[in-house]
Each structure stands twice: as C-alpha cells, then as structure tokens.
Design a protein around this motif. Structure first.
Motif, PDB file in Angstrom:
ATOM      1  N   GLY A  55       0.796  -1.217   0.000  1.00 48.81           N
ATOM      2  CA  GLY A  55       0.000   0.000   0.000  1.00 48.81           C
ATOM      3  C   GLY A  55       0.832   1.273   0.000  1.00 48.81           C
ATOM      4  N   THR A  56       2.139   1.142   0.186  1.00 49.63           N
ATOM      5  CA  THR A  56       2.990   2.324   0.058  1.00 49.63           C
ATOM      6  C   THR A  56       3.306   2.461  -1.415  1.00 49.63           C
ATOM      7  OG1 THR A  56       5.058   1.130   0.205  1.00 49.63           O
ATOM      8  CG2 THR A  56       4.050   1.792   2.269  1.00 49.63           C
ATOM      9  N   ARG A  57       3.836   3.578  -1.795  1.00 47.71           N
ATOM     10  CA  ARG A  57       4.160   3.726  -3.214  1.00 47.71           C
ATOM     11  C   ARG A  57       5.642   3.506  -3.474  1.00 47.71           C
ATOM     12  NH1 ARG A  57       0.207   5.794  -6.237  1.00 47.71           N
ATOM     13  NH2 ARG A  57       1.613   6.815  -7.709  1.00 47.71           N
ATOM     14  N   SER A  58       6.324   2.950  -2.483  1.00 46.29           N
ATOM     15  CA  SER A  58       7.759   2.747  -2.660  1.00 46.29           C
ATOM     16  C   SER A  58       8.050   1.360  -3.241  1.00 46.29           C
ATOM     17  CB  SER A  58       8.475   2.910  -1.325  1.00 46.29           C
ATOM     18  OG  SER A  58       7.883   2.079  -0.374  1.00 46.29           O
ATOM     19  N   VAL A  59       9.260   1.203  -3.763  1.00 48.34           N
ATOM     20  CA  VAL A  59       9.682  -0.076  -4.306  1.00 48.34           C
ATOM     21  C   VAL A  59      10.211  -0.952  -3.175  1.00 48.34           C
ATOM     22  CG1 VAL A  59      11.292  -1.247  -5.830  1.00 48.34           C
ATOM     23  CG2 VAL A  59      10.304   0.946  -6.509  1.00 48.34           C
ATOM     24  N   LEU A  60       9.565  -2.079  -2.982  1.00 49.28           N
ATOM     25  CA  LEU A  60      10.064  -3.031  -1.994  1.00 49.28           C
ATOM     26  C   LEU A  60      10.572  -4.238  -2.773  1.00 49.28           C
ATOM     27  CD1 LEU A  60       7.183  -2.724   0.616  1.00 49.28           C
ATOM     28  CD2 LEU A  60       9.422  -1.626   0.667  1.00 49.28           C
ATOM     29  N   SER A  61      11.849  -4.208  -3.118  1.00 50.34           N
ATOM     30  CA  SER A  61      12.364  -5.250  -3.997  1.00 50.34           C
ATOM     31  C   SER A  61      12.703  -6.512  -3.231  1.00 50.34           C
ATOM     32  CB  SER A  61      13.589  -4.739  -4.764  1.00 50.34           C
ATOM     33  OG  SER A  61      14.674  -4.543  -3.901  1.00 50.34           O
ATOM     34  N   LEU A  62      12.555  -7.619  -3.911  1.00 51.89           N
ATOM     35  CA  LEU A  62      12.914  -8.929  -3.366  1.00 51.89           C
ATOM     36  C   LEU A  62      13.645  -9.696  -4.456  1.00 51.89           C
ATOM     37  CD1 LEU A  62       9.506  -9.958  -1.734  1.00 51.89           C
ATOM     38  CD2 LEU A  62      11.494  -9.040  -0.546  1.00 51.89           C
ATOM     39  N   GLY A  63      14.516 -10.588  -4.059  1.00 51.57           N
ATOM     40  CA  GLY A  63      15.214 -11.395  -5.047  1.00 51.57           C
ATOM     41  C   GLY A  63      15.927 -12.565  -4.391  1.00 51.57           C
ATOM     42  N   ARG A  64      16.323 -13.505  -5.216  1.00 52.06           N
ATOM     43  CA  ARG A  64      16.978 -14.723  -4.729  1.00 52.06           C
ATOM     44  C   ARG A  64      18.229 -14.415  -3.911  1.00 52.06           C
ATOM     45  NH1 ARG A  64      21.327 -17.225  -7.021  1.00 52.06           N
ATOM     46  NH2 ARG A  64      21.065 -15.949  -8.875  1.00 52.06           N
ATOM     47  N   VAL A  65      18.958 -13.357  -4.256  1.00 51.22           N
ATOM     48  CA  VAL A  65      20.196 -13.037  -3.548  1.00 51.22           C
ATOM     49  C   VAL A  65      19.987 -11.910  -2.536  1.00 51.22           C
ATOM     50  CG1 VAL A  65      22.573 -12.260  -3.812  1.00 51.22           C
ATOM     51  CG2 VAL A  65      21.594 -13.826  -5.487  1.00 51.22           C
ATOM     52  N   GLN A  66      19.325 -10.837  -2.958  1.00 50.78           N
ATOM     53  CA  GLN A  66      19.225  -9.687  -2.053  1.00 50.78           C
ATOM     54  C   GLN A  66      18.397  -9.979  -0.806  1.00 50.78           C
ATOM     55  OE1 GLN A  66      16.103  -6.523  -3.121  1.00 50.78           O
ATOM     56  NE2 GLN A  66      17.099  -6.873  -5.052  1.00 50.78           N
ATOM     57  N   THR A  67      17.360 -10.814  -0.939  1.00 51.90           N
ATOM     58  CA  THR A  67      16.507 -11.039   0.221  1.00 51.90           C
ATOM     59  C   THR A  67      17.173 -11.914   1.299  1.00 51.90           C
ATOM     60  OG1 THR A  67      14.590 -10.639  -1.174  1.00 51.90           O
ATOM     61  CG2 THR A  67      14.177 -11.689   0.942  1.00 51.90           C
ATOM     62  N   PRO A  68      17.833 -13.004   0.924  1.00 50.59           N
ATOM     63  CA  PRO A  68      18.595 -13.711   1.961  1.00 50.59           C
ATOM     64  C   PRO A  68      19.688 -12.828   2.584  1.00 50.59           C
ATOM     65  CG  PRO A  68      18.345 -15.118   0.037  1.00 50.59           C
ATOM     66  CD  PRO A  68      17.827 -13.760  -0.343  1.00 50.59           C
ATOM     67  N   THR A  69      20.256 -11.942   1.783  1.00 52.46           N
ATOM     68  CA  THR A  69      21.277 -11.049   2.321  1.00 52.46           C
ATOM     69  C   THR A  69      20.665 -10.105   3.357  1.00 52.46           C
ATOM     70  OG1 THR A  69      22.397 -11.123   0.181  1.00 52.46           O
ATOM     71  CG2 THR A  69      23.081  -9.391   1.702  1.00 52.46           C
ATOM     72  N   LEU A  70      19.511  -9.539   3.001  1.00 54.85           N
ATOM     73  CA  LEU A  70      18.800  -8.686   3.959  1.00 54.85           C
ATOM     74  C   LEU A  70      18.452  -9.480   5.216  1.00 54.85           C
ATOM     75  CD1 LEU A  70      17.284  -6.057   4.708  1.00 54.85           C
ATOM     76  CD2 LEU A  70      15.277  -7.014   3.558  1.00 54.85           C
ATOM     77  N   ALA A  71      18.022 -10.718   5.020  1.00 54.79           N
ATOM     78  CA  ALA A  71      17.641 -11.549   6.164  1.00 54.79           C
ATOM     79  C   ALA A  71      18.837 -11.790   7.086  1.00 54.79           C
ATOM     80  CB  ALA A  71      17.066 -12.880   5.679  1.00 54.79           C
ATOM     81  N   MET A  72      20.001 -11.988   6.503  1.00 51.32           N
ATOM     82  CA  MET A  72      21.194 -12.202   7.329  1.00 51.32           C
ATOM     83  C   MET A  72      21.482 -10.972   8.183  1.00 51.32           C
ATOM     84  SD  MET A  72      23.514 -14.085   4.425  1.00 51.32           S
ATOM     85  CE  MET A  72      25.051 -13.773   5.207  1.00 51.32           C
ATOM     86  N   ILE A  73      21.384  -9.804   7.559  1.00 43.16           N
ATOM     87  CA  ILE A  73      21.669  -8.564   8.285  1.00 43.16           C
ATOM     88  C   ILE A  73      20.645  -8.347   9.402  1.00 43.16           C
ATOM     89  CG2 ILE A  73      21.791  -6.040   8.069  1.00 43.16           C
ATOM     90  CD1 ILE A  73      22.776  -6.503   5.163  1.00 43.16           C
ATOM     91  N   CYS A  74      19.373  -8.586   9.076  1.00 41.12           N
ATOM     92  CA  CYS A  74      18.310  -8.365  10.067  1.00 41.12           C
ATOM     93  C   CYS A  74      18.393  -9.355  11.222  1.00 41.12           C
ATOM     94  CB  CYS A  74      16.935  -8.478   9.410  1.00 41.12           C
ATOM     95  SG  CYS A  74      16.569  -7.111   8.311  1.00 41.12           S
ATOM     96  N   SER A  75      18.596 -10.625  10.900  1.00 44.64           N
ATOM     97  CA  SER A  75      18.565 -11.599  11.994  1.00 44.64           C
ATOM     98  C   SER A  75      19.770 -11.405  12.910  1.00 44.64           C
ATOM     99  CB  SER A  75      18.455 -13.030  11.460  1.00 44.64           C
ATOM    100  OG  SER A  75      19.709 -13.527  11.104  1.00 44.64           O
ATOM    101  N   ARG A  76      20.909 -11.044  12.325  1.00 42.39           N
ATOM    102  CA  ARG A  76      22.071 -10.763  13.166  1.00 42.39           C
ATOM    103  C   ARG A  76      21.822  -9.530  14.039  1.00 42.39           C
ATOM    104  NH1 ARG A  76      27.621 -11.727  13.035  1.00 42.39           N
ATOM    105  NH2 ARG A  76      26.968 -13.783  12.295  1.00 42.39           N
ATOM    106  N   TYR A  77      21.178  -8.532  13.459  1.00 45.88           N
ATOM    107  CA  TYR A  77      20.880  -7.306  14.200  1.00 45.88           C
ATOM    108  C   TYR A  77      19.973  -7.604  15.384  1.00 45.88           C
ATOM    109  CZ  TYR A  77      18.886  -2.708  15.168  1.00 45.88           C
ATOM    110  OH  TYR A  77      18.466  -1.564  15.781  1.00 45.88           O
ATOM    111  N   LEU A  78      18.914  -8.363  15.130  1.00 46.68           N
ATOM    112  CA  LEU A  78      17.956  -8.662  16.201  1.00 46.68           C
ATOM    113  C   LEU A  78      18.603  -9.519  17.285  1.00 46.68           C
ATOM    114  CD1 LEU A  78      14.821  -9.329  13.969  1.00 46.68           C
ATOM    115  CD2 LEU A  78      15.299  -7.299  15.368  1.00 46.68           C
TER     116      LEU A  78
END
Length: 609
Positions: free
Chosen positions: A188-211
């Motif tokens: 519902g936002t007008r921003s680009v929320l990109s996902l991909g085979r490589v970028q999303t696991p990478t984001l997940a690694m950063i987030c889970s380590r942060y939490l």
DNA sequence: GCAAGGTC
C-alpha cells in the motif's frame, strides 16, 4: 574471415597479441586473417515486463509469466530515466557486421555459465545462424591460449550449459519481478520493496544478526589473575576456570599464596611449554578478500574497492579484478620472479621485493586446479604514477599481498606457563622469532587474545617465584557482532555451508550467495532501497528493512537454500536433465510466492510514505 | 519503479 568474440576487450587484446594481430579498429582488432571483437559483459538482458504487455504495477498482471522471453539491449540510467546504452548498441552493430562477414565464429567468452550466456544472447539477438566453435581456457597466458586454439570444441557441446544459464536468468526474472511487484503493491505504500533470490537472503542475514545482537543479554563471569615476578620481569597468569559468581572467584583469590599473604615464593611453576608455530603466508587476493581487507584497513566499502580496482585494471596496473580465485597456475608463477624484480626499488615494499628475488618462493597460492575463470589479482608490473591516495592504497594492498603470498612462513614461539598458587593459573605468550611474510606490512597480529603476554621470561619447571599481585576480573559474554561490509562479504561467500541438506550444501559449495562481481552491487541495492544503512562501519537494518524481513523471513525467498536448490537443478540441466521440468517448478513457485506476498504485504508494518 | 548477472 575468422571472427573471435571475447567477453571483454582485455581478453580480445590478449588473444590478438598471441596471433600477432595488431591493427586496431573501432570495436575490434584484426590481423593475420583474423578479427578479434568483444562484448562488455552482458550486452543483452531479458526484456522488462512492459515488453510482454504487463504495463504499470498492477495486481491484475500478477503473476507475470511470459510465454516466451525477449531480449533487449542493456539500459543505462540517465536524467531521462532508463535508456538504451548507446555504447552497447554501437558494439552490437559492429559485432553484427563482423558476423555477417564471418566464415568462422570462435567463441572466447569466459569459460563458464555466464560467459556462455553472454555469447548466446548476442548470437540469438542478432539472429545469426552460422555455426560456431568454442574456446575453453582457464588462463590467458600465451601458451594456454595457443593450446586452447589447437583444441577448439564444437559450439553445440555447450548447449546444455546455455540451457542452464538461460534458466538461471529466467528464474531470477520470474521470482524477482513478481515478488517485488507483489510486495510493493500489497504494502500500500508507493515505494519499491524489492525482493530477489540473492538480495533477500542477504537482507535476512543482516536483520537476523541485528535482532540477535540487540536482544543479547550479556552474562557476567569472573576470573582471577595473578602477577608473577621472575627477577624483575613480571608476567600475568589467569585462572583456568571461569566462575558465574563473584563468591566462587573470591574463594580462589583467598587461596592465592601471594607475598602480601605471607608467602615469599608462592608461585610454583608446574609446567613450561614452548613450541614454535609456523604460520603460512596468506593466499593471494581475490576480489572478495581484497574488499574485506580494504574495508578493515582503509574503511572502503565493497563498491568503492571494486571501482578503484577496476580503475587500476583499466590503467593496466593490475590483472582482472572480478576474480573468485585466490590462486595462479604454474604458467603465471613462472613470471613471478620477474614481476617481483620490478618492485625492488619500491619505496615501501622494495626491501621485501629484493629479499624475495634471492630466496625460494612459497607456492601456497600456486594451484592451477583452483584457478577458475580468472586467476588471483596481481600487479602487472607496470609502475603506478601519480595515483590518487585511494587508488594508491588499493594498489599497495595488491602489491603487498603479492609479496606476502610468495614470502616465507612466519615462525612464532608460543609459550605456555602453568603456575600453581592455590589453584592453577596459566600465562601464555607469543613471540615472533622469524617474521617471514609478516615483515611486508609489519603490522601487529589482528586478534591477539587479551590474556596474552607479548613475551614471557625464561622460567623452569619446579621454580618457585613470588606472586606480587592478584586481582578479580569481571567479564561479560559478548554477542555476535553486527555485520560490517567485510564480515558480510565473507558471510555471502560462505553462505550455504550450514545448510542441513547435504545435496544443497554441496551444490552451493563453490558459489555462496551472489558472485564476486555482484556482491558489492547487492549491498548497494539494499542501501538504495532504504532497507539498510551504514552506521559507522556496521550495516544495520532500517525500519523498512526490518518490516520486510518480518514479512518474508519464513519464506523460501529469504533463505540461501533457494540458491542451493537452483544450483543443484542447474547443474543437472548442464549434464542433460530436462529444462521444462525445472521451468514448470519455477512457474509454480512464482505463482505461490506471488499469492503469498499479495496477502502478506497488507500486514507490513510500514509507515506510509 | 522491479532480479541477477556481466563489464566500461
């Protein structure tokens, strides 16, 4: 006319040189009846959604499953938005004209999946029908090139390799484009929320380590240390046990037979162990290790290092930068003594370069089996002149590592003294007895344990020495650190090593997540999407990044296993398995992830923009 | 406006 097409100009030039062809033309070289032309990496890409009639970002288009994929010329970003890259258009025209004239086409793109794809996309886009032969070499020395030309393969030998490459490309498109639109639309936002085979696991690694890091509760623990005096030289020994409570440690401290408690010689030496440890030189740099080193030593981002290195490569100061190998073959090794010789007058490294010209070189980085498309990064031997400070820093890292890699082992004396004074205490110390490769940068050892004494006095078993002081040490357990660019690059390289499924783990063992050429770009994408930001040297998620992570973290698209699974299937395709089976699976997966994200996006906890 | 892959 025989036309040879390489992946990039530098390779075409190398091959032309071997043939003795020197005439430079616009976009190609010629001589001796041959023409040598090149691409600039991928000139063509799978066409974007609108070229199949999927206009706008509309839920009614989803999932977008083109019946047949089209190719389109690579685009560049300009102030008017995305436009065809004029340089690419021009080069394609040149290639087309040469192919029209050709009696023979010889494919000399890099020996691998993407190299095959780069050529085939050009070939099919130009609707060329002429047969072609394949040059398949893993090193670009004169001898390797000559041998490769004596051994050209029929182009059709690589049809299955192309199939696997094309599948990789289409699958990334299908999953990435659809998942991105599904999440972006449903949020519902007008921003680009990109996902991909490589970028999303990478984001997940950063987030889970942060939490994990933020929710970590440090545990206190206690140790006791004593100071022992050997003829005026005092060293520190620490209790062998850790204690959860202060009281337990206090018991130990009360038992110490120190001078103040009335024991003039209360430190009994139970054992002295001294052993030399040989530390082999580090391997030569590949792109990733250089990016990690430059991040640690100079604070450069992965992207900065890649750009600086590319610049040095274009100035012919270093060899090909986007390599994933830390090794060279014997042919390149044969040229190393002459290379080192060229730097013997170098301001900072001259002394070590000179030293290496007189000794037997270490061959740890020499292993032709571990050279993939390109060998490790080396200086070419050209002398740099008037480099910017940043470029000089990167050049020095490359040159310095080259000297280190062929240098001698570093020999350390590791000493461990066990002292009894009530309980047992241990003092350890490390002394470098022969610097070897460590003489190049002459820097302190990266992670010295804080219990370490630099050097320990000579003591003998059975000696009794005065304990002159004692102390209670209060320490805390530490969480795993947040990712920085260096540790993230390392983690991307080794991603997949902890997958439970043995087959998937095996399929990923040589790849990890992303490739050397793309990892810096992946990090930049996450930054551009406002998913992560740099906080000092660390990479931490933003609110947006964490919100996206919460939505996708339990889906396959957020896991490295997805790449493992694809790699396994792509390898099967390369050895002849059905293409359509895999394509159907990908379509099925695309439908399901799209549906899930269309629902899940609504639950996205995002502030409206 | 979007993927991942390659490179000037």
């Amino acid at each position: 006319m025989k036309v040879i097409i390489a992946e990039k100009p530098s390779v075409a030039r190398e091959i032309a040189k071997v043939f003795g062809a020197t005439t430079k033309k616009d976009g190609y070289m010629e001589g001796k009846g041959f023409t040598f032309t090149w691409a600039f990496g991928h000139l063509l890409q799978l066409a974007p959604p609108q070229e199949y009639g999927f206009y706008g970002w509309n839920v009614h288009n989803l999932p977008m499953l083109p019946a047949k994929f089209k190719l389109s010329i690579r685009k560049v970003k300009t102030k008017d938005g995305l436009v065809e890259d004029p340089g690419v258009r021009k080069q394609l025209n040149i290639i087309q004209a040469l192919f029209d004239e050709a009696t023979d086409i010889i494919v000399a793109t890099d020996a691998g999946r993407e190299g095959e794809l780069i050529f085939r996309y050009i070939y099919y886009y130009l609707k060329c029908k002429k047969p072609f032969k394949r040059l398949w070499i893993s090193s670009q020395t004169d001898e390797a090139i000559k041998e490769g030309f004596r051994n050209l393969k029929p182009g059709s030998d690589y049809d299955t390799l192309f199939n696997s490459a094309h599948c990789r490309s289409q699958s990334d498109w299908l999953v990435g484009m659809n998942a991105t639109q599904a999440l972006s639309i449903s949020s519902g936002t007008r921003s680009v929320l990109s996902l991909g085979r490589v970028q999303t696991p990478t984001l997940a690694m950063i987030c889970s380590r942060y939490l994990e890091n933020k929710s970590f509760v440090p545990q206190l623990f206690y140790q006791v240390s004593i100071q022992v005096d050997k003829e005026g030289q005092v060293f520190r020994a620490v209790s062998t046990e850790n204690f959860k409570s202060k009281e337990e440690a206090q018991v130990l401290i009360d038992q110490v037979e120190d001078v103040a408690s009335g024991f003039p010689l209360g430190g009994h030496i139970l054992a002295v162990e001294a052993k030399p440890r040989k530390e082999p030189p580090p391997l030569l740099h590949d792109l990733s290790s250089l990016q990690q080193e430059a991040n640690k030593k100079n604070g450069f981002t992965a992207d900065q290092t890649l750009n600086l290195l590319q610049n040095l490569y274009e100035s012919k100061l270093v060899t090909y930068p986007r390599t994933g190998s830390r090794y060279i073959g014997d042919d390149v090794f044969a040229g190393i003594p002459a290379l080192l010789e060229k730097f013997k007058d170098h301001e900072t490294f001259g002394k070590q370069a000179l030293f290496l010209t007189g000794v037997k070189l270490n061959k740890r980085s020499v292993n032709v089996k571990k050279v993939t498309d390109h060998h490790a990064v080396l200086p070419t031997g050209e002398k740099p002149y008037n480099l910017s400070a940043d470029k000089q820093a990167i050049f020095d890292l490359v040159l310095g590592r080259t000297l280190e890699a062929f240098h001698q082992e570093c020999i350390k004396e590791i000493t461990k003294i066990t002292v009894q004074s009530g309980a047992k205490y241990i003092a350890s110390g490390t002394v470098i007895s022969s610097a070897g490769w460590r003489a190049v940068f002459n820097e302190p050892d990266e992670e010295k344990k804080d219990e370490d004494n630099a050097s320990l006095p000579k003591v003998k078993e059975g000696e009794n020495l005065p304990v002159v002081d004692k102390a209670l040490l209060e320490k805390q357990t530490k969480p795993k650190p947040l990712y920085n660019e260096a540790s993230l690059l390392k983690a991307l390289e080794t991603a997949g090593k902890e997958i439970d499924d043995e087959e998937l783990r095996y399929a990923m063992k040589d790849s990890g997540l992303g490739t050397p050429a793309t990892r810096a770009a992946i990090i930049e994408t996450l930054l551009k999407r406002d998913y992560i930001l740099r906080e000092k040297k660390n990479l931490v998620p933003t609110q947006t990044g964490l919100a996206v992570y919460e939505v996708v973290k339990d889906h396959k698209i957020a896991q490295a296993e997805l790449t493992g699974n694809w790699e396994k299937r792509l390898e099967e395709i390369r050895s002849g398995a059905s293409v359509t089976d895999f394509q159907e699976e990908i379509k099925t997966y695309t439908r399901s992830i799209t549906q899930e994200l269309l629902k899940a996006g609504a639950g996205l906890k995002l502030k409206p923009v």
